[in-house]
Design a protein around this motif. Structure first.
Motif, PDB file in Angstrom:
ATOM      1  N   THR A  47       0.839  -1.203   0.000  1.00 28.69           N
ATOM      2  CA  THR A  47       0.000   0.000   0.000  1.00 28.69           C
ATOM      3  C   THR A  47       0.875   1.255   0.000  1.00 28.69           C
ATOM      4  O   THR A  47       0.588   2.231  -0.703  1.00 28.69           O
ATOM      5  CB  THR A  47      -0.962  -0.013   1.203  1.00 28.69           C
ATOM      6  N   ILE A  98       0.911   4.268  -2.838  1.00 36.23           N
ATOM      7  CA  ILE A  98       0.737   5.682  -2.514  1.00 36.23           C
ATOM      8  C   ILE A  98       1.940   6.527  -2.943  1.00 36.23           C
ATOM      9  O   ILE A  98       1.800   7.601  -3.513  1.00 36.23           O
ATOM     10  CB  ILE A  98       0.467   5.848  -0.994  1.00 36.23           C
ATOM     11  N   LYS A 135       0.846   7.404  -7.234  1.00 32.82           N
ATOM     12  CA  LYS A 135       1.008   8.653  -6.474  1.00 32.82           C
ATOM     13  C   LYS A 135       0.181   9.802  -7.038  1.00 32.82           C
ATOM     14  O   LYS A 135      -0.303  10.648  -6.285  1.00 32.82           O
ATOM     15  CB  LYS A 135       2.476   9.020  -6.301  1.00 32.82           C
ATOM     16  N   TYR A 189      -3.160   9.440  -5.656  1.00 33.09           N
ATOM     17  CA  TYR A 189      -3.164   9.780  -4.236  1.00 33.09           C
ATOM     18  C   TYR A 189      -3.306  11.294  -4.048  1.00 33.09           C
ATOM     19  O   TYR A 189      -3.944  11.774  -3.112  1.00 33.09           O
ATOM     20  CB  TYR A 189      -1.891   9.264  -3.567  1.00 33.09           C
ATOM     21  N   PRO A 212      -6.761  11.280  -1.873  1.00 35.30           N
ATOM     22  CA  PRO A 212      -6.056  10.615  -0.756  1.00 35.30           C
ATOM     23  C   PRO A 212      -7.005   9.785   0.104  1.00 35.30           C
ATOM     24  O   PRO A 212      -6.622   8.750   0.643  1.00 35.30           O
ATOM     25  CB  PRO A 212      -5.464  11.793   0.031  1.00 35.30           C
ATOM     26  N   PHE A 219      -7.550   5.828  -0.372  1.00 33.84           N
ATOM     27  CA  PHE A 219      -6.501   4.809  -0.188  1.00 33.84           C
ATOM     28  C   PHE A 219      -6.507   4.188   1.210  1.00 33.84           C
ATOM     29  O   PHE A 219      -6.623   4.892   2.203  1.00 33.84           O
ATOM     30  CB  PHE A 219      -5.130   5.423  -0.474  1.00 33.84           C
TER      31      PHE A 219
END
Ligand code: TH1
Length: 800
Positions: free
Chosen positions: A431, A435, A440, A443, A447, A450
């Motif tokens: 994980t 991220i 990314k 993310y 965010p 996740f």
């Protein structure tokens, strides 16, 4: 109250005999093991039926929120023992059968493995199917009823040969119930036009479509001693009578039947074939149409479907669930796009199982358009809206990386992330990598989506069923509470230093090793010394899993023994079990090398039984149940960062093997659970691996040329040491030296050898070894899939 509560031995015997009469018109003493298995399985089904129906009715009546786990793979193995155990009638049935001269284990052997999965991903789905009813959660499976499961592996002259796995008998599978009543139609191909309506809306009009009939087969999923029974629904394809004229020739019909014919035998990579795309849409469309129809019956507003339904996308293969739900809501229930989108994203959630780039599913947009034209349009619209939403708010580069359609390809992971409210990895490190690295940009946008859900295992199968001797010892030592509450294994912590208990565990292990040795003797004629360390690596064959590093260490031991005839080492038996994807050339070469090396070593009398190598043919769930309890050492040696989680690592731990591991996947969490002294860690960690990526400074040839001992091992692949592997040996040598060793075997080699030497020393002290093994068993409860799935149920699906 469940029927099973009132069962007696006498009643079981009577019912069993009756069932044999009814199904086969025979007496028990004339029956074969197959017939007895079928009779018993049918009986179990009868006993469970009322609970199964009641469960379904309750969900409708109480309008419980339900989760549907969509997965292109399920890998249950055999079900008889699990079903008996979960019903709480295992011992009773065993005794009843014994009374009429029948050994339950013969019936267990008669069952065919259900192998509708490749490896960890499918097996995880099946562990979840066991755990969902066990924690009392309304969570159902949705998948495909493949006629042929994962290929059966034969080894011929050291090579892998693949044979079809015709697991279904002419009567189907005894655990399933065909439900023609619940069949639905699925449309593929053709053209779709959007025709303006009087209201101004656009309505899709289809032309030249092909209509398939999806027929469900249901399998009960029994909770552990709690009367809860859930359902696994697998879809088969048929040709609808109404559209028979669309398929006039035999060839046309065959093409349709092919849709549910075979499981794609590819683990972590994918063949880009249209059949696979059809399989994916077929399963998703059939499942969702059924789910939405059942929700519609509740009479609640469609725009709130997320309040009653959660759909999980297990890896990206079911990602078309997002546009398919949009299609149903917009086209069939006439919701506004925005309302449909709002509820769809709350229904959907997604698990990522790998960061290997070759495994990230992408489809050619042209193919997509040809096979699922309406879904293609909807994906286009989702993509357009996504770009519109973020334009001007973030860097265009971020949008370019995250949008669904890029360079005429449809990115299924992007679709799954954008179309759902949750994205999870399958171990902490995995994980983190999602991220920080692979996802990314996502993310940055989302965010809140996740989260991590470390994998788990259905511990009942991997302890009580697979390892009865250890289970009996645990009962004696800590009481039998651990059988229903696995965390009670922690009570074993009190006995880690108790020499008598250590000896008991040692004896259990030796008995399990003997059981495996007997199997090897029977199947391959090889005699194995059970006082040797049983060192096991069983998993799909893949370069990143580094079976080859294990092989290199074996070559080194072989060279040591050949150099010095008087050398005494702690005897070892190395076991491999691994299937290679049929098109994965390199992996097949590794299989050939292992088999030829095994032949060489096993037939060299001068090694005095200090070294043996066994390749176990056709590794599958049932074989895992035999192998794992017999392991002293569990090899989990993937290049750090590459194995998302691993799950066999947890099964080995639970059975008292010491893990020899890189800091990868769930190995890290195993280390946290048992402490550094009770696991053997070696090699580069993820940061060291990534440093090579950023610095571009890895040079395997330099390592090779500056380390003579290692050079000698690598050269063994090409200098004739291993017979009959001229071609494969060169292929491997090239991968390691000419192509710069993509998975860093050479860099990790010395530390691996050193830690293997440490293991050999450690094993000489039986008490210390067993104490560490017991520490592993004691702390394995934290990897129960009951807890993993509870987190999914609460945090992602909101069904508990
Ligand atoms: C596996 C992962 O490799 C493994 O680390 C993990 O424990 C397991 O999933 C369960 O989470 C994967 N299997 C597949 C199969 C396909 C595509 C991707 C993956 S990742 C077909």
């Amino acid at each position: 109250m469940a029927i099973v509560m009132q069962l007696t031995k006498e009643k079981i015997i009577q019912d069993f005999k009756m069932q044999l009469h009814e199904d086969f018109m025979i007496q028990n003493d004339e029956a074969t093991a197959d017939e007895r298995f079928i009779a018993l399985a049918k009986l179990v089904k009868c006993y469970v039926m009322p609970d199964w129906l009641r469960g379904r009715d309750e969900i409708v009546k109480e309008q419980k929120k339900t989760a549907y786990y969509f997965s292109i793979e399920f890998l249950p193995g055999k079900m008889l023992q699990t079903n008996l155990l979960n019903l709480g009638i295992y011992d009773l049935v065993q005794e009843a059968l014994r009374e009429i001269g029948v050994d339950l284990m013969d019936l267990v052997d008669a069952e065919r493995d259900m192998a509708l999965g490749n490896g960890g991903l499918g097996r995880l789905a099946s562990c979840f199917m066991d755990s969902l009813p066990t924690i009392g959660a309304p969570g159902f499976g949705n998948g495909i009823r493949y006629k042929y499961g994962l290929f059966k592996q034969k080894i011929v002259n050291g090579y892998q040969v693949e044979l079809p796995d015709a697991w279904l008998s002419s009567d189907g599978n005894v655990w399933e119930t065909k439900k023609p009543h619940s069949a639905v139609d699925v449309k593929i191909y053709g053209n779709v036009y959007l025709v303006p309506q009087e209201s101004g809306d656009l309505k899709p009009v289809y032309e030249n479509v092909k209509t398939l009939r999806a027929v469900p087969y249901d399998m009960m999923q029994i909770g552990f001693k709690n009367d809860v029974v859930n359902n696994l629904r697998l879809w088969d394809v048929e040709i609808p009578e109404k559209y028979e004229l669309d398929y006039p020739t035999l060839a046309d019909r065959r093409r349709i039947e092919d849709i549910t014919s075979v499981l794609y035998p590819d683990d972590a990579t994918r063949e880009g074939q249209s059949l696979r795309l059809i399989q994916e849409y077929f399963m998703v469309s059939a499942g969702l149409q059924t789910i939405v129809a059942s929700y519609a019956k509740m009479g609640l507003p469609m725009a709130k479907i997320h309040e009653k339904i959660a759909v999980h996308i297990n890896d990206t293969h079911p990602a078309m669930a997002v546009p398919e739900l949009m299609r149903i809501l917009v086209d069939e229930y006439e919701l506004d796009w925005d309302d449909a989108w709002a509820t769809t994203t709350q229904v959907m959630s997604y698990t990522n199982h790998t960061i290997l780039s070759e495994a990230l599913e992408k489809w050619d947009a042209g193919l997509f358009k040809e096979i699922v034209p309406r879904i293609h349009q909807i994906v286009g619209e989702i993509d357009r809206q996504f770009v519109k939403t973020w334009a001007g708010k973030v860097d265009t580069a971020v949008i370019d990386h995250t949008r669904i359609i890029q360079n005429n390809q449809i990115h299924m992971a992007n679709l799954s992330i954008i179309g759902g409210h949750s994205v999870n990895g399958v171990a902490k490190l995995h994980t983190e990598l999602l991220i920080e690295d692979v996802l990314k940009d996502f993310y940055l946008l989302y965010p809140e989506k996740f989260n991590n859900k470390t994998n788990g295992i259905a511990q009942r199968r991997w302890s009580q069923i697979a390892n009865p001797s250890m289970s009996a010892l645990l009962d004696k030592q800590i009481g039998d509470g651990w059988r229903s509450n696995i965390h009670e294994l922690l009570k074993l912590e009190d006995f880690l230093e108790d020499a008598t208990v250590q000896l008991d565990f040692y004896q259990v292990k030796q008995a399990n090793k003997q059981r495996l040795a007997d199997y090897v003797k029977k199947t391959q004629g090889i005699d194995l010394p059970i006082h040797a360390i049983f060192d096991v690596q069983v998993k799909r064959l893949h370069a990143y899993k580094r079976q080859l590093l294990n092989v290199m260490h074996i070559i080194k031991l072989y060279q040591d023994l050949k150099d010095n005839a008087a050398l005494e080492i702690t005897p070892r038996v190395f076991f491999f079990g691994a299937k290679a994807a049929p098109g994965y050339h390199f992996a097949k070469s590794v299989i050939k090398i292992i088999n030829e090396l095994a032949n060489l070593i096993n037939n060299d009398a001068r090694l005095r039984d200090q070294l043996k190598v066994v390749f176990l043919e056709n590794y599958n769930v049932s074989l895992a149940e035999l192998i794992i309890p017999a392991a002293d050492v569990s090899e989990q040696i993937s290049t750090a960062g590459k194995e998302a989680s691993g799950t066999s690592n947890m099964k080995f731990m639970m059975n008292g093997a010491l893990t020899l591991a890189t800091l990868d996947g769930a190995n890290i969490e195993i280390k946290d659970a048992v402490g550094e002294d009770n696991i053997v860690i070696f090699g580069m960690d993820k940061d060291a691996v990534y440093a090579h990526y950023t610095r571009h400074d890895y040079n395997s040839r330099y390592i090779y040329e500056t380390n003579p001992r290692l050079k000698r091992v690598v050269d063994a692949f090409i200098d004739g040491t291993i017979p009959n592997t001229h071609y494969e040996g060169h292929e491997i040598w090239d991968a390691l030296i000419s192509y710069n060793d993509e998975y860093f075997l050479l860099e990790d080699f010395e530390d691996y050898v050193a830690k293997q030497a440490y293991i050999s020393e450690l094993y000489k002290d039986k008490n210390t070894w067993q104490s560490k093994a017991m520490k592993n068993i004691a702390n394995s409860g934290r990897f129960t899939s009951d807890d993993t799935i509870e987190l999914y149920a609460r945090e992602i699906w909101g069904i508990l």
